[in-house]
Design an enzyme around this catalytic site. Sequence first.
Site, PDB file in Angstrom:
ATOM      1  N   HIS A 174      39.975 -29.608   6.488  1.00 63.63           N
ATOM      2  CA  HIS A 174      40.435 -30.431   5.371  1.00 63.63           C
ATOM      3  C   HIS A 174      39.301 -31.352   4.900  1.00 63.63           C
ATOM      4  O   HIS A 174      39.037 -31.481   3.704  1.00 63.63           O
ATOM      5  CB  HIS A 174      41.628 -31.301   5.778  1.00 63.63           C
ATOM      6  N   ARG A 198      42.188 -19.888   3.616  1.00 62.00           N
ATOM      7  CA  ARG A 198      41.614 -19.406   4.870  1.00 62.00           C
ATOM      8  C   ARG A 198      41.664 -17.891   4.961  1.00 62.00           C
ATOM      9  O   ARG A 198      40.801 -17.280   5.556  1.00 62.00           O
ATOM     10  CB  ARG A 198      42.345 -20.023   6.066  1.00 62.00           C
ATOM     11  N   SER A 207      46.408 -26.707  10.632  1.00 61.78           N
ATOM     12  CA  SER A 207      47.113 -27.868  11.181  1.00 61.78           C
ATOM     13  C   SER A 207      48.109 -27.434  12.240  1.00 61.78           C
ATOM     14  O   SER A 207      48.298 -28.118  13.247  1.00 61.78           O
ATOM     15  CB  SER A 207      47.831 -28.636  10.070  1.00 61.78           C
ATOM     16  N   LYS A 262      59.375 -29.997   6.316  1.00 60.82           N
ATOM     17  CA  LYS A 262      58.469 -30.083   7.464  1.00 60.82           C
ATOM     18  C   LYS A 262      58.816 -31.303   8.286  1.00 60.82           C
ATOM     19  O   LYS A 262      59.327 -32.293   7.771  1.00 60.82           O
ATOM     20  CB  LYS A 262      57.011 -30.153   6.999  1.00 60.82           C
TER      21      LYS A 262
END
Length: 160
Positions: free
Chosen positions: A30, A104, A140, A54
């Site tokens: 990040h 990613r 994460s 979340k």
Amino acid sequence: MTAASDRGVLPVHGSVAVYPGTFDPFTPGHRDLVARARVMFDRIIVLLAVNPDKRPTAQTTARAARVRDAMPAAWGNVEVDTCTGLTTAYCVRRGATVIIRGLRTAADLRYEYQLAAMNEQLGIHTVWLPSRPELAATSSTVARAYRSAQPARPSPNSEE
């Protein structure tokens, strides 16, 4: 002089970009995306979005403080903020015309493309930055799993 001009990259004058996420935790990947984006835009807002789907490991204010602490003081064109609601609505309120997203994997692109198409309809562009290969493996989710698997360390004041 802006950070962008310091590095020989000329940002669009007056450009504001938002880099949204839950950042639980804020990873080296990040931080790397912020470092690269800050030279492309006059201002970057790292936005801790509150997502009711979340369950973060820390409160939003604590996560925001950790993100602020991860930013070098010299990065004067980077700010950290929090928001509930749609990121595009936040962008409109703050005058941002671009959302920054990290990629990613190819699977990330498929998901991000759908979001970008919706955001484009609302007048907000998306800029995707690929993760550096050496940072791409740590999401994460992986960072949280690793952290929770670590044995508890005794405090310096505890008796053994």
